[in-house]
Motif scaffolding. Structure first.
Motif, PDB file in Angstrom:
ATOM      1  N   PRO A  11      15.624  68.199  80.697  1.00 39.87           N
ATOM      2  CA  PRO A  11      16.174  67.468  80.437  1.00 39.87           C
ATOM      3  C   PRO A  11      16.823  66.597  81.599  1.00 39.87           C
ATOM      4  CG  PRO A  11      16.863  69.831  80.147  1.00 39.87           C
ATOM      5  CD  PRO A  11      15.081  69.725  80.701  1.00 39.87           C
ATOM      6  N   LYS A  12      17.169  65.216  81.572  1.00 39.14           N
ATOM      7  CA  LYS A  12      16.587  64.737  83.236  1.00 39.14           C
ATOM      8  C   LYS A  12      18.185  63.589  82.947  1.00 39.14           C
ATOM      9  CE  LYS A  12      12.071  64.277  83.496  1.00 39.14           C
ATOM     10  NZ  LYS A  12      12.140  65.216  82.150  1.00 39.14           N
ATOM     11  N   GLY A  13      18.968  63.052  83.942  1.00 43.56           N
ATOM     12  CA  GLY A  13      19.860  62.331  83.909  1.00 43.56           C
ATOM     13  C   GLY A  13      21.031  62.779  83.580  1.00 43.56           C
ATOM     14  N   TYR A  14      20.696  63.829  83.842  1.00 44.50           N
ATOM     15  CA  TYR A  14      22.184  64.444  83.308  1.00 44.50           C
ATOM     16  C   TYR A  14      23.207  65.253  84.974  1.00 44.50           C
ATOM     17  CZ  TYR A  14      19.626  68.219  86.395  1.00 44.50           C
ATOM     18  OH  TYR A  14      18.523  69.095  86.994  1.00 44.50           O
ATOM     19  N   ASN A  15      24.891  64.751  84.225  1.00 42.82           N
ATOM     20  CA  ASN A  15      25.329  65.063  85.494  1.00 42.82           C
ATOM     21  C   ASN A  15      26.249  66.340  86.081  1.00 42.82           C
ATOM     22  OD1 ASN A  15      25.422  61.888  85.930  1.00 42.82           O
ATOM     23  ND2 ASN A  15      26.573  62.085  84.323  1.00 42.82           N
ATOM     24  N   ILE A  16      25.720  66.244  87.290  1.00 44.09           N
ATOM     25  CA  ILE A  16      26.602  67.970  87.768  1.00 44.09           C
ATOM     26  C   ILE A  16      28.022  67.405  88.047  1.00 44.09           C
ATOM     27  CG2 ILE A  16      25.873  69.842  89.319  1.00 44.09           C
ATOM     28  CD1 ILE A  16      23.109  69.252  89.946  1.00 44.09           C
ATOM     29  N   PRO A  17      29.097  68.705  87.727  1.00 46.38           N
ATOM     30  CA  PRO A  17      30.719  68.315  87.809  1.00 46.38           C
ATOM     31  C   PRO A  17      30.562  68.581  89.140  1.00 46.38           C
ATOM     32  CG  PRO A  17      30.000  69.917  86.405  1.00 46.38           C
ATOM     33  CD  PRO A  17      29.071  69.253  86.435  1.00 46.38           C
ATOM     34  N   SER A  18      31.510  67.473  90.395  1.00 45.19           N
ATOM     35  CA  SER A  18      31.325  67.629  91.677  1.00 45.19           C
ATOM     36  C   SER A  18      32.237  69.170  92.042  1.00 45.19           C
ATOM     37  CB  SER A  18      31.696  66.578  92.210  1.00 45.19           C
ATOM     38  OG  SER A  18      33.292  66.334  91.542  1.00 45.19           O
ATOM     39  N   ASN A  19      33.118  69.398  90.733  1.00 48.40           N
ATOM     40  CA  ASN A  19      33.926  70.851  91.034  1.00 48.40           C
ATOM     41  C   ASN A  19      33.375  72.241  90.751  1.00 48.40           C
ATOM     42  OD1 ASN A  19      33.948  70.398  88.166  1.00 48.40           O
ATOM     43  ND2 ASN A  19      35.802  70.837  88.167  1.00 48.40           N
ATOM     44  N   ALA A  20      32.193  71.751  90.758  1.00 52.94           N
ATOM     45  CA  ALA A  20      31.451  73.323  90.007  1.00 52.94           C
ATOM     46  C   ALA A  20      31.106  73.923  90.936  1.00 52.94           C
ATOM     47  CB  ALA A  20      30.183  72.594  89.277  1.00 52.94           C
ATOM     48  N   THR A  21      31.743  75.658  91.150  1.00 51.40           N
ATOM     49  CA  THR A  21      31.359  76.306  92.144  1.00 51.40           C
ATOM     50  C   THR A  21      30.414  76.332  92.263  1.00 51.40           C
ATOM     51  OG1 THR A  21      32.820  78.058  91.518  1.00 51.40           O
ATOM     52  CG2 THR A  21      31.305  79.464  92.835  1.00 51.40           C
ATOM     53  N   TYR A  22      29.201  76.356  91.491  1.00 48.26           N
ATOM     54  CA  TYR A  22      27.717  76.307  91.799  1.00 48.26           C
ATOM     55  C   TYR A  22      26.964  75.237  91.033  1.00 48.26           C
ATOM     56  CZ  TYR A  22      27.675  80.602  89.326  1.00 48.26           C
ATOM     57  OH  TYR A  22      27.269  81.339  88.401  1.00 48.26           O
ATOM     58  N   PHE A  23      25.749  75.424  91.123  1.00 53.32           N
ATOM     59  CA  PHE A  23      25.064  74.779  90.095  1.00 53.32           C
ATOM     60  C   PHE A  23      23.684  75.963  89.959  1.00 53.32           C
ATOM     61  CE2 PHE A  23      21.695  71.926  88.430  1.00 53.32           C
ATOM     62  CZ  PHE A  23      21.255  72.114  87.026  1.00 53.32           C
ATOM     63  N   HIS A  24      22.955  76.150  88.911  1.00 51.83           N
ATOM     64  CA  HIS A  24      21.863  77.576  88.225  1.00 51.83           C
ATOM     65  C   HIS A  24      20.780  76.511  87.321  1.00 51.83           C
ATOM     66  CE1 HIS A  24      19.869  80.197  86.459  1.00 51.83           C
ATOM     67  NE2 HIS A  24      20.062  81.002  87.390  1.00 51.83           N
ATOM     68  N   TYR A  25      19.794  76.652  88.128  1.00 48.79           N
ATOM     69  CA  TYR A  25      18.923  76.075  87.354  1.00 48.79           C
ATOM     70  C   TYR A  25      17.624  76.900  87.695  1.00 48.79           C
ATOM     71  CZ  TYR A  25      16.476  74.003  91.058  1.00 48.79           C
ATOM     72  OH  TYR A  25      15.887  73.485  92.138  1.00 48.79           O
TER      73      TYR A  25
END
Length: 377
Positions: free
Chosen positions: A129-143
Protein backbone atom coordinates in the motif's frame (compact mmCIF):
# COMPACT_ATOMS: atom_id res chain seq x y z
CA UNK A 1 24.57 -30.71 -6.31
CA UNK A 2 21.65 -29.39 -4.27
CA UNK A 3 20.36 -25.85 -4.88
CA UNK A 4 18.52 -24.68 -1.78
CA UNK A 5 15.71 -22.20 -2.51
CA UNK A 6 13.92 -22.86 0.79
CA UNK A 7 12.25 -19.87 2.42
CA UNK A 8 13.45 -20.74 5.92
CA UNK A 9 15.16 -22.49 7.50
CA UNK A 10 17.23 -21.81 4.46
CA UNK A 11 20.59 -21.90 2.74
CA UNK A 12 23.71 -21.15 4.78
CA UNK A 13 27.29 -20.55 3.59
CA UNK A 14 29.36 -23.69 3.13
CA UNK A 15 32.06 -22.25 5.39
CA UNK A 16 29.52 -21.91 8.21
CA UNK A 17 28.43 -25.54 7.90
CA UNK A 18 32.02 -26.72 7.96
CA UNK A 19 33.01 -24.67 10.99
CA UNK A 20 29.81 -25.49 12.89
CA UNK A 21 30.18 -29.22 12.20
CA UNK A 22 33.73 -29.16 13.57
CA UNK A 23 32.52 -27.31 16.64
CA UNK A 24 29.89 -29.96 17.33
CA UNK A 25 32.73 -32.45 17.79
CA UNK A 26 35.37 -30.13 19.25
CA UNK A 27 34.84 -26.44 19.91
CA UNK A 28 38.05 -24.47 19.32
CA UNK A 29 40.29 -27.33 20.49
CA UNK A 30 38.70 -27.50 23.94
CA UNK A 31 37.69 -31.15 23.67
CA UNK A 32 34.12 -30.01 24.33
CA UNK A 33 31.26 -29.79 21.86
CA UNK A 34 29.63 -26.41 21.25
CA UNK A 35 26.46 -28.25 22.31
CA UNK A 36 27.78 -28.81 25.83
CA UNK A 37 29.78 -25.72 26.78
CA UNK A 38 28.40 -23.64 29.64
CA UNK A 39 26.60 -20.48 28.57
CA UNK A 40 28.19 -18.49 31.37
CA UNK A 41 31.72 -19.55 30.57
CA UNK A 42 34.31 -17.38 28.87
CA UNK A 43 34.08 -19.76 25.90
CA UNK A 44 30.51 -18.78 25.08
CA UNK A 45 30.93 -15.18 26.21
CA UNK A 46 33.42 -14.76 23.38
CA UNK A 47 30.85 -16.14 20.92
CA UNK A 48 28.02 -13.83 21.92
CA UNK A 49 30.36 -10.84 22.20
CA UNK A 50 31.47 -11.37 18.59
CA UNK A 51 27.89 -11.88 17.42
CA UNK A 52 26.79 -8.62 19.01
CA UNK A 53 29.81 -6.63 17.88
CA UNK A 54 29.66 -7.91 14.29
CA UNK A 55 25.95 -7.06 14.15
CA UNK A 56 26.77 -3.54 15.33
CA UNK A 57 29.46 -3.20 12.67
CA UNK A 58 27.37 -4.58 9.79
CA UNK A 59 24.37 -2.39 10.71
CA UNK A 60 26.54 0.62 11.63
CA UNK A 61 24.58 1.09 14.84
CA UNK A 62 25.00 4.06 17.14
CA UNK A 63 25.39 3.81 20.91
CA UNK A 64 21.68 4.44 21.50
CA UNK A 65 20.80 0.99 20.15
CA UNK A 66 21.25 -2.34 21.93
CA UNK A 67 21.62 -5.75 20.24
CA UNK A 68 19.90 -8.78 21.74
CA UNK A 69 19.78 -12.46 20.80
CA UNK A 70 16.60 -13.94 22.23
CA UNK A 71 14.49 -17.11 22.27
CA UNK A 72 11.18 -17.49 20.52
CA UNK A 73 11.69 -16.43 16.93
CA UNK A 74 10.07 -13.45 15.26
CA UNK A 75 6.52 -14.52 16.16
CA UNK A 76 7.26 -13.97 19.87
CA UNK A 77 7.94 -10.35 19.06
CA UNK A 78 4.38 -9.92 17.80
CA UNK A 79 3.28 -9.73 21.44
CA UNK A 80 6.53 -8.80 23.21
CA UNK A 81 6.75 -5.51 21.32
CA UNK A 82 3.30 -4.13 22.30
CA UNK A 83 3.73 -5.58 25.78
CA UNK A 84 6.85 -3.41 26.19
CA UNK A 85 5.89 -0.36 24.15
CA UNK A 86 2.12 0.07 23.97
CA UNK A 87 0.45 1.53 27.04
CA UNK A 88 -3.17 0.69 27.74
CA UNK A 89 -5.36 3.24 25.96
CA UNK A 90 -2.57 4.23 23.58
CA UNK A 91 -2.57 3.53 19.84
CA UNK A 92 -0.03 1.79 17.66
CA UNK A 93 -0.12 2.10 13.87
CA UNK A 94 0.32 -1.01 11.72
CA UNK A 95 0.67 -1.65 8.00
CA UNK A 96 -1.15 -4.80 6.89
CA UNK A 97 0.85 -5.91 3.85
CA UNK A 98 1.16 -9.67 4.34
CA UNK A 99 0.54 -12.75 6.43
CA UNK A 100 3.06 -11.86 9.13
CA UNK A 101 1.83 -8.28 9.49
CA UNK A 102 -1.69 -9.63 9.91
CA UNK A 103 -0.50 -11.92 12.71
CA UNK A 104 1.36 -9.05 14.40
CA UNK A 105 -1.79 -6.91 14.34
CA UNK A 106 -3.80 -9.65 16.02
CA UNK A 107 -1.35 -9.92 18.91
CA UNK A 108 -0.95 -6.16 19.38
CA UNK A 109 -4.70 -5.75 19.89
CA UNK A 110 -4.33 -7.64 23.17
CA UNK A 111 -2.39 -4.72 24.69
CA UNK A 112 -3.80 -1.49 23.28
CA UNK A 113 -5.50 0.19 20.37
CA UNK A 114 -4.31 -0.68 16.87
CA UNK A 115 -4.91 1.49 13.83
CA UNK A 116 -4.34 -0.30 10.54
CA UNK A 117 -3.22 2.57 8.30
CA UNK A 118 -3.51 0.57 5.07
CA UNK A 119 -3.91 -2.98 3.79
CA UNK A 120 -3.23 -4.89 0.58
CA UNK A 121 -5.40 -7.83 1.59
CA UNK A 122 -7.88 -6.90 -1.16
CA UNK A 123 -5.46 -8.29 -3.77
CA UNK A 124 -4.07 -11.17 -1.74
CA UNK A 125 -1.13 -9.04 -0.55
CA UNK A 126 0.42 -8.80 -4.04
CA UNK A 127 1.38 -5.13 -3.61
CA UNK A 128 2.56 -2.70 -0.95
CA UNK A 129 0.00 0.00 0.00
CA UNK A 130 1.05 3.59 -0.68
CA UNK A 131 -0.19 7.06 0.15
CA UNK A 132 -1.33 6.19 3.67
CA UNK A 133 -1.07 8.48 6.68
CA UNK A 134 0.65 7.48 9.90
CA UNK A 135 -1.11 9.20 12.85
CA UNK A 136 1.31 11.51 14.62
CA UNK A 137 0.03 10.42 18.04
CA UNK A 138 0.84 6.75 17.46
CA UNK A 139 3.21 5.17 19.97
CA UNK A 140 4.97 3.43 17.09
CA UNK A 141 4.48 2.37 13.47
CA UNK A 142 5.00 -1.32 12.69
CA UNK A 143 5.58 -2.82 9.28
CA UNK A 144 7.16 -5.86 7.64
CA UNK A 145 10.03 -4.95 5.33
CA UNK A 146 9.80 -8.12 3.23
CA UNK A 147 6.90 -10.53 2.93
CA UNK A 148 8.31 -14.03 2.60
CA UNK A 149 5.08 -15.72 1.56
CA UNK A 150 3.69 -13.20 -0.90
CA UNK A 151 6.99 -11.95 -2.36
CA UNK A 152 6.63 -8.19 -1.75
CA UNK A 153 9.21 -5.83 -0.28
CA UNK A 154 9.36 -2.26 1.01
CA UNK A 155 12.09 -0.48 -0.94
CA UNK A 156 12.26 2.66 1.20
CA UNK A 157 11.89 3.60 4.85
CA UNK A 158 8.63 5.45 5.64
CA UNK A 159 9.06 9.16 6.34
CA UNK A 160 7.55 9.83 9.76
CA UNK A 161 8.44 11.20 13.17
CA UNK A 162 6.67 8.24 14.79
CA UNK A 163 9.08 5.59 16.15
CA UNK A 164 9.55 2.84 13.55
CA UNK A 165 9.29 -0.86 14.40
CA UNK A 166 10.16 -3.33 11.64
CA UNK A 167 10.00 -7.06 11.14
CA UNK A 168 13.06 -7.71 8.94
CA UNK A 169 13.06 -11.48 9.24
CA UNK A 170 13.48 -12.28 5.56
CA UNK A 171 15.66 -9.43 4.28
CA UNK A 172 17.84 -8.48 7.26
CA UNK A 173 21.36 -7.49 6.16
CA UNK A 174 20.59 -8.12 2.49
CA UNK A 175 20.90 -4.48 1.45
CA UNK A 176 22.16 -1.25 2.93
CA UNK A 177 19.84 1.02 4.89
CA UNK A 178 20.00 3.40 7.82
CA UNK A 179 19.23 0.98 10.64
CA UNK A 180 19.56 3.79 13.19
CA UNK A 181 16.27 5.25 12.00
CA UNK A 182 14.41 2.40 13.69
CA UNK A 183 13.27 2.29 17.30
CA UNK A 184 13.11 -1.50 17.16
CA UNK A 185 14.13 -4.12 14.60
CA UNK A 186 13.51 -7.84 14.91
CA UNK A 187 14.34 -10.81 12.73
CA UNK A 188 14.28 -14.56 13.02
CA UNK A 189 17.79 -15.77 12.20
CA UNK A 190 16.83 -18.70 9.98
CA UNK A 191 16.75 -16.86 6.64
CA UNK A 192 19.76 -14.56 6.31
CA UNK A 193 21.51 -14.86 9.66
CA UNK A 194 21.84 -18.49 10.67
CA UNK A 195 19.92 -21.45 12.04
CA UNK A 196 16.41 -21.55 13.48
CA UNK A 197 16.07 -21.02 17.20
CA UNK A 198 17.23 -17.47 17.86
CA UNK A 199 15.77 -14.04 17.23
CA UNK A 200 17.71 -10.81 16.72
CA UNK A 201 16.30 -7.71 18.38
CA UNK A 202 17.85 -4.28 17.95
CA UNK A 203 16.18 -1.74 20.22
CA UNK A 204 16.66 1.94 20.97
CA UNK A 205 16.96 2.20 24.72
CA UNK A 206 14.96 5.39 25.19
CA UNK A 207 11.67 3.83 24.03
CA UNK A 208 11.63 1.30 26.89
CA UNK A 209 9.97 1.52 30.29
CA UNK A 210 7.04 3.71 29.21
CA UNK A 211 4.20 1.22 28.82
CA UNK A 212 3.20 1.50 32.48
CA UNK A 213 2.40 -2.17 32.98
CA UNK A 214 4.23 -4.80 35.05
CA UNK A 215 6.16 -7.14 32.76
CA UNK A 216 7.19 -10.74 33.27
CA UNK A 217 10.96 -10.72 33.67
CA UNK A 218 11.53 -12.82 30.58
CA UNK A 219 9.43 -10.43 28.47
CA UNK A 220 11.18 -7.23 29.59
CA UNK A 221 13.76 -6.00 27.06
CA UNK A 222 15.49 -4.00 29.82
CA UNK A 223 16.21 -7.19 31.75
CA UNK A 224 17.74 -8.80 28.67
CA UNK A 225 19.86 -5.72 28.02
CA UNK A 226 21.08 -5.67 31.63
CA UNK A 227 22.06 -9.33 31.34
CA UNK A 228 23.69 -9.19 27.92
CA UNK A 229 21.20 -11.65 26.35
CA UNK A 230 22.09 -14.14 29.11
CA UNK A 231 19.09 -13.64 31.38
CA UNK A 232 18.49 -17.39 31.13
CA UNK A 233 20.12 -20.19 29.16
CA UNK A 234 20.28 -18.90 25.58
CA UNK A 235 20.07 -21.01 22.40
CA UNK A 236 23.84 -21.53 22.40
CA UNK A 237 24.21 -23.41 19.12
CA UNK A 238 21.84 -21.12 17.20
CA UNK A 239 23.73 -18.04 18.42
CA UNK A 240 27.02 -19.69 17.46
CA UNK A 241 25.78 -20.36 13.92
CA UNK A 242 24.49 -16.78 13.72
CA UNK A 243 27.91 -15.53 14.81
CA UNK A 244 29.60 -17.61 12.09
CA UNK A 245 27.14 -16.34 9.47
CA UNK A 246 27.70 -12.72 10.53
CA UNK A 247 31.44 -13.31 10.42
CA UNK A 248 31.08 -14.76 6.90
CA UNK A 249 29.10 -11.72 5.75
CA UNK A 250 31.73 -9.38 7.14
CA UNK A 251 34.45 -11.35 5.34
CA UNK A 252 32.56 -10.99 2.04
CA UNK A 253 32.91 -7.24 2.39
CA UNK A 254 29.75 -6.49 4.35
CA UNK A 255 26.22 -5.52 3.39
CA UNK A 256 27.16 -3.26 0.49
CA UNK A 257 28.95 -6.11 -1.29
CA UNK A 258 26.25 -8.72 -0.69
CA UNK A 259 23.61 -6.24 -1.88
CA UNK A 260 25.23 -6.07 -5.33
CA UNK A 261 25.20 -9.88 -5.58
CA UNK A 262 21.59 -10.03 -4.42
CA UNK A 263 20.63 -7.44 -7.05
CA UNK A 264 22.20 -9.58 -9.78
CA UNK A 265 20.37 -12.70 -8.64
CA UNK A 266 17.00 -10.97 -8.44
CA UNK A 267 17.36 -9.14 -11.76
CA UNK A 268 18.37 -12.32 -13.58
CA UNK A 269 15.36 -14.22 -12.29
CA UNK A 270 12.83 -11.43 -12.83
CA UNK A 271 14.16 -10.67 -16.33
CA UNK A 272 13.76 -14.33 -17.19
CA UNK A 273 10.23 -14.50 -15.81
CA UNK A 274 9.19 -11.35 -17.67
CA UNK A 275 10.56 -12.67 -20.96
CA UNK A 276 8.76 -16.03 -20.86
CA UNK A 277 4.95 -15.96 -21.27
CA UNK A 278 4.54 -19.37 -19.69
CA UNK A 279 5.50 -17.94 -16.27
CA UNK A 280 3.58 -15.19 -14.48
CA UNK A 281 5.06 -13.19 -11.56
CA UNK A 282 2.27 -12.38 -9.11
CA UNK A 283 3.58 -9.15 -7.54
CA UNK A 284 3.35 -5.55 -8.76
CA UNK A 285 6.70 -4.74 -10.41
CA UNK A 286 7.55 -1.82 -8.14
CA UNK A 287 7.01 -3.96 -5.03
CA UNK A 288 8.80 -7.14 -6.03
CA UNK A 289 10.97 -8.74 -3.39
CA UNK A 290 14.66 -9.34 -4.06
CA UNK A 291 14.61 -12.12 -1.49
CA UNK A 292 11.48 -14.14 -2.30
CA UNK A 293 10.44 -14.36 -5.95
CA UNK A 294 6.92 -15.70 -6.52
CA UNK A 295 5.32 -16.80 -9.78
CA UNK A 296 2.59 -19.08 -11.13
CA UNK A 297 1.64 -20.81 -14.37
CA UNK A 298 -1.77 -20.99 -16.07
CA UNK A 299 -1.92 -24.76 -16.16
CA UNK A 300 -1.62 -26.86 -12.95
CA UNK A 301 -0.28 -29.76 -15.01
CA UNK A 302 2.50 -27.56 -16.38
CA UNK A 303 3.34 -26.51 -12.84
CA UNK A 304 3.69 -30.14 -11.81
CA UNK A 305 5.87 -30.83 -14.84
CA UNK A 306 8.19 -27.91 -14.16
CA UNK A 307 8.37 -28.76 -10.47
CA UNK A 308 9.47 -32.28 -11.40
CA UNK A 309 12.20 -30.85 -13.64
CA UNK A 310 13.44 -28.69 -10.77
CA UNK A 311 13.51 -31.71 -8.48
CA UNK A 312 15.44 -33.74 -11.05
CA UNK A 313 18.04 -30.97 -11.18
CA UNK A 314 18.61 -30.84 -7.42
CA UNK A 315 16.45 -27.82 -6.65
CA UNK A 316 14.67 -27.88 -3.31
CA UNK A 317 12.19 -25.48 -1.73
CA UNK A 318 10.94 -24.16 -5.05
CA UNK A 319 7.26 -24.93 -4.49
CA UNK A 320 5.15 -21.91 -3.54
CA UNK A 321 3.42 -21.40 -0.22
CA UNK A 322 0.06 -23.13 0.04
CA UNK A 323 -1.79 -19.79 0.32
CA UNK A 324 -0.32 -18.53 -2.97
CA UNK A 325 0.45 -21.63 -5.02
CA UNK A 326 2.85 -21.79 -7.94
CA UNK A 327 6.51 -21.31 -7.17
CA UNK A 328 8.76 -19.37 -4.82
CA UNK A 329 12.53 -19.00 -5.08
CA UNK A 330 14.21 -17.53 -2.02
CA UNK A 331 17.42 -15.70 -2.93
CA UNK A 332 18.99 -15.17 0.47
CA UNK A 333 22.53 -13.92 1.02
CA UNK A 334 24.17 -17.35 1.01
CA UNK A 335 22.46 -18.60 -2.17
CA UNK A 336 25.10 -18.74 -4.94
CA UNK A 337 24.46 -16.88 -8.18
CA UNK A 338 25.11 -20.19 -9.96
CA UNK A 339 21.90 -21.63 -8.49
CA UNK A 340 19.85 -18.83 -10.02
CA UNK A 341 21.66 -19.21 -13.34
CA UNK A 342 20.74 -22.90 -13.44
CA UNK A 343 17.12 -22.18 -12.51
CA UNK A 344 16.73 -19.57 -15.25
CA UNK A 345 18.37 -21.91 -17.77
CA UNK A 346 15.82 -24.61 -16.93
CA UNK A 347 13.01 -22.07 -17.28
CA UNK A 348 14.17 -21.04 -20.75
CA UNK A 349 14.51 -24.64 -21.91
CA UNK A 350 11.09 -25.50 -20.55
CA UNK A 351 9.41 -22.49 -22.16
CA UNK A 352 11.10 -23.14 -25.52
CA UNK A 353 9.96 -26.74 -25.47
CA UNK A 354 6.36 -25.70 -24.87
CA UNK A 355 6.52 -23.00 -27.55
CA UNK A 356 7.89 -25.43 -30.13
CA UNK A 357 5.05 -27.87 -29.44
CA UNK A 358 2.44 -25.14 -29.82
CA UNK A 359 3.99 -23.88 -33.07
CA UNK A 360 4.12 -27.40 -34.51
CA UNK A 361 0.45 -27.98 -33.69
CA UNK A 362 -0.53 -24.73 -35.40
CA UNK A 363 1.58 -25.49 -38.47
CA UNK A 364 0.08 -28.93 -38.92
CA UNK A 365 -3.42 -27.59 -38.40
CA UNK A 366 -3.09 -24.80 -40.95
CA UNK A 367 -0.98 -26.43 -43.64
CA UNK A 368 -2.10 -30.02 -43.50
CA UNK A 369 -5.77 -29.30 -43.05
CA UNK A 370 -5.97 -31.42 -39.99
CA UNK A 371 -4.96 -31.30 -36.32
CA UNK A 372 -2.86 -34.27 -35.38
CA UNK A 373 -3.27 -35.53 -31.87
CA UNK A 374 0.01 -34.17 -30.60
CA UNK A 375 0.00 -33.73 -26.84
CA UNK A 376 -0.43 -30.11 -25.77
CA UNK A 377 2.25 -30.49 -23.13
Amino acid sequence: MVHNFNSGPSVLPKEVFEEASRAVLDFNGTGLSILEIGHRTSLFQAVIDEAIQTTRELMKLDSDHEVLFLHGGASTQFFQIPMNLLAEGSTAAYLDCGTWGKKAIKEAKLYGNVEVVASSKDRNYTYIPKGYNIPSNATYFHYTTNNTIEGTQMHSIPETSVPLVADMSSDILSYEMDFNRFALIYAGAQKNMGAAGVNLVVVKKDILGKAGRPLPTMMDYREHIANGSLLNTPPVFAIYVAMLTLRWLKQQGGVSVIEKINDRKAQLLYDTLDSLPVFHPTVAKEDRSKMNVVWVMDDPDLEKEFLAICKDNGMVGIKGHRSVGGFRASLYNALPLESVELLTSLMKEFALKKLNRICLRLFLSRHCGLLLSLPAR
